[in-house]
Design an enzyme around this catalytic site. Structure first.
Site, PDB file in Angstrom:
ATOM      1  CG  HIS A   1     -44.356  -6.544 -28.726  1.00 16.86           C
ATOM      2  ND1 HIS A   1     -45.381  -5.843 -28.629  1.00 16.86           N
ATOM      3  CD2 HIS A   1     -44.407  -6.998 -27.071  1.00 16.86           C
ATOM      4  CE1 HIS A   1     -46.503  -6.841 -28.050  1.00 16.86           C
ATOM      5  NE2 HIS A   1     -45.880  -6.999 -26.342  1.00 16.86           N
TER       6      HIS A   1
ATOM      7  CE  LYS B   1     -11.351  -7.463 -16.084  1.00 19.76           C
ATOM      8  NZ  LYS B   1     -12.412  -7.988 -16.734  1.00 19.76           N
TER       9      LYS B   1
ATOM     10  CB  CYS C   1      -4.149   5.726 -20.309  1.00 21.53           C
ATOM     11  SG  CYS C   1      -5.045   5.654 -22.696  1.00 21.53           S
TER      12      CYS C   1
ATOM     13  CD  GLU D   1     -16.923  -8.586 -23.839  1.00 20.29           C
ATOM     14  OE1 GLU D   1     -16.697  -7.422 -23.634  1.00 20.29           O
ATOM     15  OE2 GLU D   1     -17.707  -9.061 -22.804  1.00 20.29           O
TER      16      GLU D   1
ATOM     17  CD  GLU E   1     -21.826 -10.771 -18.529  1.00 21.06           C
ATOM     18  OE1 GLU E   1     -22.399  -9.543 -19.231  1.00 21.06           O
ATOM     19  OE2 GLU E   1     -21.005 -10.626 -18.664  1.00 21.06           O
TER      20      GLU E   1
ATOM     21  CE  LYS F   1     -18.952 -11.509 -20.978  1.00 24.79           C
ATOM     22  NZ  LYS F   1     -19.138 -10.649 -19.392  1.00 24.79           N
TER      23      LYS F   1
ATOM     24  CG  ASN G   1      -6.465   7.728 -17.625  1.00 29.54           C
ATOM     25  OD1 ASN G   1      -6.782   6.977 -18.609  1.00 29.54           O
ATOM     26  ND2 ASN G   1      -6.320   6.851 -16.631  1.00 29.54           N
ATOM     27  N   GLY G   2      -6.767   9.766 -19.719  1.00 24.74           N
ATOM     28  CA  GLY G   2      -7.364  10.893 -19.641  1.00 24.74           C
ATOM     29  C   GLY G   2      -8.344  11.726 -20.590  1.00 24.74           C
TER      30      GLY G   2
ATOM     31  NE  ARG H   1      -5.605   2.246 -15.528  1.00 27.03           N
ATOM     32  CZ  ARG H   1      -6.651   2.588 -14.816  1.00 27.03           C
ATOM     33  NH1 ARG H   1      -6.675   1.925 -14.266  1.00 27.03           N
ATOM     34  NH2 ARG H   1      -7.507   3.108 -14.969  1.00 27.03           N
TER      35      ARG H   1
ATOM     36  CD1 TRP I   1      -9.052   0.487 -24.959  1.00 30.25           C
ATOM     37  CD2 TRP I   1      -9.641   2.418 -24.838  1.00 30.25           C
ATOM     38  NE1 TRP I   1      -9.833   0.606 -25.751  1.00 30.25           N
ATOM     39  CE2 TRP I   1     -10.296   1.370 -26.106  1.00 30.25           C
ATOM     40  CE3 TRP I   1     -10.131   3.886 -24.705  1.00 30.25           C
ATOM     41  CZ2 TRP I   1     -11.937   2.118 -26.103  1.00 30.25           C
ATOM     42  CZ3 TRP I   1     -11.505   4.353 -25.193  1.00 30.25           C
ATOM     43  CH2 TRP I   1     -12.478   3.419 -25.956  1.00 30.25           C
TER      44      TRP I   1
HETATM   45  O1  M6R Z   1     -15.093  -2.821 -13.969  1.00 28.88           O
HETATM   46  P1  M6R Z   1     -16.300  -2.558 -14.668  1.00 28.88           P
HETATM   47  O2  M6R Z   1     -16.918  -3.252 -13.888  1.00 28.88           O
HETATM   48  O3  M6R Z   1     -17.130  -1.037 -14.193  1.00 28.88           O
HETATM   49  O4  M6R Z   1     -16.729  -2.327 -16.136  1.00 28.88           O
HETATM   50  C1  M6R Z   1     -17.431  -1.935 -16.856  1.00 28.88           C
HETATM   51  C2  M6R Z   1     -17.980  -2.342 -17.477  1.00 28.88           C
HETATM   52  O5  M6R Z   1     -16.783  -1.908 -18.537  1.00 28.88           O
HETATM   53  C3  M6R Z   1     -17.601  -4.340 -18.331  1.00 28.88           C
HETATM   54  O6  M6R Z   1     -18.029  -4.874 -16.821  1.00 28.88           O
HETATM   55  C4  M6R Z   1     -17.821  -4.893 -19.588  1.00 28.88           C
HETATM   56  O7  M6R Z   1     -18.730  -4.489 -20.337  1.00 28.88           O
HETATM   57  C5  M6R Z   1     -16.616  -5.523 -19.591  1.00 28.88           C
HETATM   58  N1  M6R Z   1     -15.836  -6.043 -20.950  1.00 28.88           N
HETATM   59  C6  M6R Z   1     -17.516  -6.355 -19.984  1.00 28.88           C
HETATM   60  O8  M6R Z   1     -16.951  -7.953 -20.559  1.00 28.88           O
END
Ligand code: M6R
Length: 606
Positions: free
Chosen positions: A502, A601, A2, A486, A479, A483, A99-100, A27, A74
Site C-alpha cells: 500500500h 532514559k 534532567c 536509537e 520495536e 532499537k 527540571n521541566g 535522566r 537534557w
Molecule cells: O519509562 P517509559 O517506559 O515511560 O519510557 C518510554 C520511552 O521514553 C522509552 O521506551 C524510549 O522509547 C526508550 N528509549 C526505548 O528504548
C-alpha cells in the site's frame, strides 16, 4: 528529563551531590553541574558532556560545604553549552537547578531584563534565579518568597533554589516534574528520584503537584497549593542498590539483554498468587469488571501495549485501544465503552504517560500502572499496580523492561480470558505452563550474539533499512526499528508486512536490508509472500525466523534461526535477536550504546 539533587546538613555536600548525580545521569547527559555555599559565597562548577567531565574538575577541588544543589541536563531550551549547563546563578546571590519547562520564560526574561537583570544563558531556567533576586528585594521571608516565585511560573517544574540570603535552607517546589525529599541523620536531601539519595537514606517523602517546601538540615516544611502545611507520608524505599555495575559486560545494554530470563521469571512470579494461579495481581472481581481497556504509553512501552492488544483481545474478548500518550492527553477520547486505563512505563515517570493517565482518570476510568519502579509517580497515582520485576534498567534503550512488560500483558490476557470464561481454566493453565518455559527459551536466544555479528557488520554500512512483521510480530518490527535507529542512528522503519504493497514498497531499492520477523503461525505463508514481493524488487532479506519455517524462505540472504514456540511466545523470542542486532550494529559503528545522542532514559518534559 534532567535530574536535580540537593543536600543540607551533615556530610560533604559536593561529594553527596556528585554521588547523587551518578545515579541520575540516566535522566540526561548533555551537561552537569553543582553549586555549593561556602563561607557565605556561592560557587558553581559545571561541564558539558558526561558527568565524568564534571568529576574531572571536582575531583581536584576541596569542598567543605554542607549545603548545595546539583543537576544533570537534557537540553530543552538552549543548546548544549557550558553557559546553558545548570546550576544557573543570578547576582552571585541565588542559584537554581530545574527540571521541566518554564513556559512563560520569554515574558519573564523580558520583564527582568527591563528591570536590569543580565542573563548568561539561553535557558528557561535562569529566570527562576533572577526572579528570586528581584522578588527578594521586597520579600524577606523564605516561604513567602518561594510562594511568590512559583506564582509567577507557568509550565512544569521541579526546582531547588539556594540563596545567600537564606543560607540554612533549600527552597524547592514541584509541578508535574517529580521531586522527592530524603530524610537522613542530621541531613536532608532533595532529588528527582529516590534512587539518587539511596546511598544516604531510605526515608523518602514524595512531594505532590504544586507542593513547595523549605528544607533545612533537620526538617522539611511542606506546603500544598492552598499554602497549608501538608503532612506528606514518609515511605521507606527499598535498600540502597548501590551503583549498578556492568557486571563484566561492555555495556549496560549487553548486561540487560542477558538479564531477560531472570527479569521475565521474576515478573511472572509477581503475576502469580500463592496458590500458583496467574492473576496478574488483580482480584477475580476486578478482572470481571474489565470491559474495555485503553493503554497509554510512549516509545518501547507503547509497542509493548500494541503486542498486548493482540493477546488480550484474542484470549479475553475485551476491547483494547493503545494510544501514544502525548497524543491522547490532548484528545477528547470516547471512553464510554472502557473501564480501565493502563499506563505502561518502565520509569513510571514519563510526563506524557502520566498526563495521559490523569486525563483518563478525569474521564472516570480506573487506573492501572504497569511500571518497573514501584514508588514512581505513575504507580503512586494509580488504583492498581502491575509491577515488572526487571530491576534497574540503566541502558537508555529499553530491553529487559520491554520483555518484562510483555510478560505482564500476556499474564493479564490469560487471567482476563479465564475470568471472563473466554478460555477454560485448563487452557489458562496450559498457557501459564507455556509462559513458565519462557525464561529458558529466551536464555537460548542469548547465544545469538555470534551468529548475528556478521549480519550486524553488513548492516552497519546501510543508510536505511526496514523491519517487517505481522500480527503480534508487527509491533516487534516497530520495536526492532526503534532499537536500531536509537542506537546506531541508521534510519529504520517497521511495517506490517501486509501493508507494504500500500505504499512503503516504493522504498525498496537494490540491496535495501529488510529484516523480516517470521513465526511458525497461521500467517506465516502470507508473510513469506510479502517478503518474496520485497525481494523481487531488490530487497536483501535478513530473516529472523522460527526454526520450523526458516527453510521456506530460501531467497533470504541471511538467516537467524530461533527456537520454535507457541504464537504467544514468539514476540519475546523475536525481540531478543532484534535487540542483539541493534546492539551489535551500534557497536560496529562505535556509537555510545548506553547513552545514545539526544536521548535520556526518563522523559519528564513534554
Ligand atoms: O519509562 P517509559 O517506559 O515511560 O519510557 C518510554 C520511552 O521514553 C522509552 O521506551 C524510549 O522509547 C526508550 N528509549 C526505548 O528504548
Amino acid at each position: 528529563m534532567c535530574g536535580i539533587v540537593g543536600h543540607i546538613g551533615e556530610g560533604n555536600s559536593a561529594e553527596i551531590l556528585i554521588e547523587g548525580l551518578k545515579r541520575l545521569e540516566y535522566r540526561g547527559y548533555d551537561s552537569s553541574g553543582i553549586a555549593v555555599l561556602e563561607g557565605g559565597s556561592l560557587s558553581v562548577d559545571k561541564a558539558t558532556g558526561k558527568l565524568a567531565n564534571l568529576t574531572a574538575i571536582t575531583d581536584h577541588k576541596k569542598y567543605s560545604a554542607n549545603i548545595g544543589i546539583g543537576h544533570t541536563r537534557w537540553a530543552t531550551h538552549g543548546g548544549v553549552t557550558h553557559a546553558n549547563a545548570h546550576p544557573h546563578m543570578a547576582s552571585d546571590k541565588a542559584v537554581v537547578v530545574h527540571n521541566g519547562i518554564v513556559e512563560n520564560y520569554k515574558e519573564l526574561r523580558a520583564e527582568l531584563q527591563a528591570q536590569g537583570h543580565e542573563f548568561a544563558s539561553d535557558t528557561d531556567t535562569e529566570v527562576i534565579a533572577h526572579l528570586a533576586i528581584e522578588l527578594a528585594k521586597t520579600i524577606n521571608d523564605e516561604t513567602a518568597l518561594l510562594k511568590a516565585i512559583i506564582a509567577r511560573l507557568d509550565g512544569s517544574y521541579a526546582f531547588a533554589l539556594l540563596m545567600t540570603d537564606f543560607p540554612d535552607c533549600l527552597l524547592v517546589a514541584r509541578n508535574a516534574s517529580p521531586l522527592a525529599i530524603g530524610i537522613g541523620e542530621g541531613a536532608y536531601f532533595v532529588a528527582s528520584d529516590a534512587m539518587a539519595m539511596s546511598s544516604q537514606t531510605q526515608r523518602v517523602i514524595y512531594l505532590k503537584d504544586n507542593d513547595y517546601a523549605i528544607v533545612r538540615k533537620n526538617e522539611a516544611l511542606i506546603y500544598d497549593k492552598g499554602d497549608q502545611c501538608a503532612n506528606r507520608e514518609e515511605v521507606i524505599v527499598s535498600a540502597n542498590p548501590g551503583l549498578v555495575s556492568k557486571g563484566g559486560y561492555r555495556h549496560f545494554m549487553e548486561k540487560e539483554i542477558h538479564e531477560q530470563p531472570d527479569a521475565i521469571a521474576h515478573t511472572l512470579s509477581a503475576m502469580t498468587d500463592e496458590a500458583g494461579t496467574l492473576t496478574a495481581c488483580l482480584s477475580e472481581d476486578e478482572l470481571k469488571n474489565m470491559t474495555g481497556l485503553v493503554m497509554l504509553a510512549a516509545g518501547t512501552s507503547h509497542y509493548a501495549g500494541l503486542v498486548g492488544r493482540y493477546w488480550i483481545e484474542k484470549l479475553s474478548g475485551v476491547p483494547v485501544t493503545v494510544e501514544v500518550a502525548s497524543e491522547y492527553r490532548y484528545r477528547a477520547p470516547v471512553t464510554s465503552h472502557l473501564s480501565h486505563a493502563i499506563a505502561i512505563s518502565q520509569s513510571g515517570e514519563s510526563l506524557d504517560t502520566l498526563m495521559a493517565l490523569r486525563h483518563a482518570q478525569d474521564e472516570g476510568l480506573k487506573s492501572i500502572a504497569l511500571v518497573n519502579v514501584d514508588h514512581s509517580t505513575i504507580a503512586r497515582e494509580s488504583d492498581f499496580i502491575l509491577p515488572t520485576r526487571a530491576g534497574p534498567e540503566i541502558g537508555v534503550a529499553s530491553t529487559k523492561a520491554f520483555t518484562a512488560q510483555l510478560t505482564v500483558l500476556l499474564s493479564l490476557a490469560i487471567a482476563l480470558g479465564r475470568a471472563k470464561g473466554v478460555i477454560s481454566a485448563e487452557e489458562a493453565k496450559e498457557r501459564h505452563e507455556e509462559l513458565q518455559k519462557l525464561p529458558s527459551l529466551v536464555g537460548k536466544c542469548l547465544s545469538l550474539f555470534e551468529p548475528l555479528r556478521p549480519i550486524a557488520h553488513e548492516l552497519s554500512k546501510a543508510r536505511s533499512c526496514l523491519f517487517l512483521g505481522r500480527d503480534s510480530l508487527f509491533p516487534i518490527a516497530l520495536e526492532g526499528a526503534l532499537k536500531l535507529k536509537e542506537l546506531s542512528y541508521i534510519h529504520a522503519e517497521g511495517f506490517a508486512a501486509g501493508e507494504m504493497k500500500h505504499g512503503p514498497i516504493a522504498l525498496i531499492e537494490d540491496g535495501l536490508p529488510v529484516i523480516s520477523l517470521l513465526g511458525a503461525d497461521a500467517l506465516s505463508q502470507k508473510v513469506i509472500s510479502n517478503l518474496k514481493e520485497a525481494q523481487a524488487r531488490g530487497a536483501k532479506i535478513i530473516l529472523l525466523a522460527a526454526d520450523d519455517v526458516a527453510d521456506e524462505v530460501d531467497f533470504a540472504s541471511d538467516v537467524c534461526r530461533l527456537p520454535n514456540c507457541s504464537e504467544y511466545l514468539m514476540p519475546f523470542i523475536l525481540t531478543v535477536p532484534a535487540q542483539i542486532l541493534a546492539y551489535l550494529t551500534a557497536s560496529e559503528k562505535g556509537t555510545d550504546v548506553d547513552q545514545p545522542r539526544n536521548l535520556a532514559k526518563s522523559v519528564t518534559v513534554e
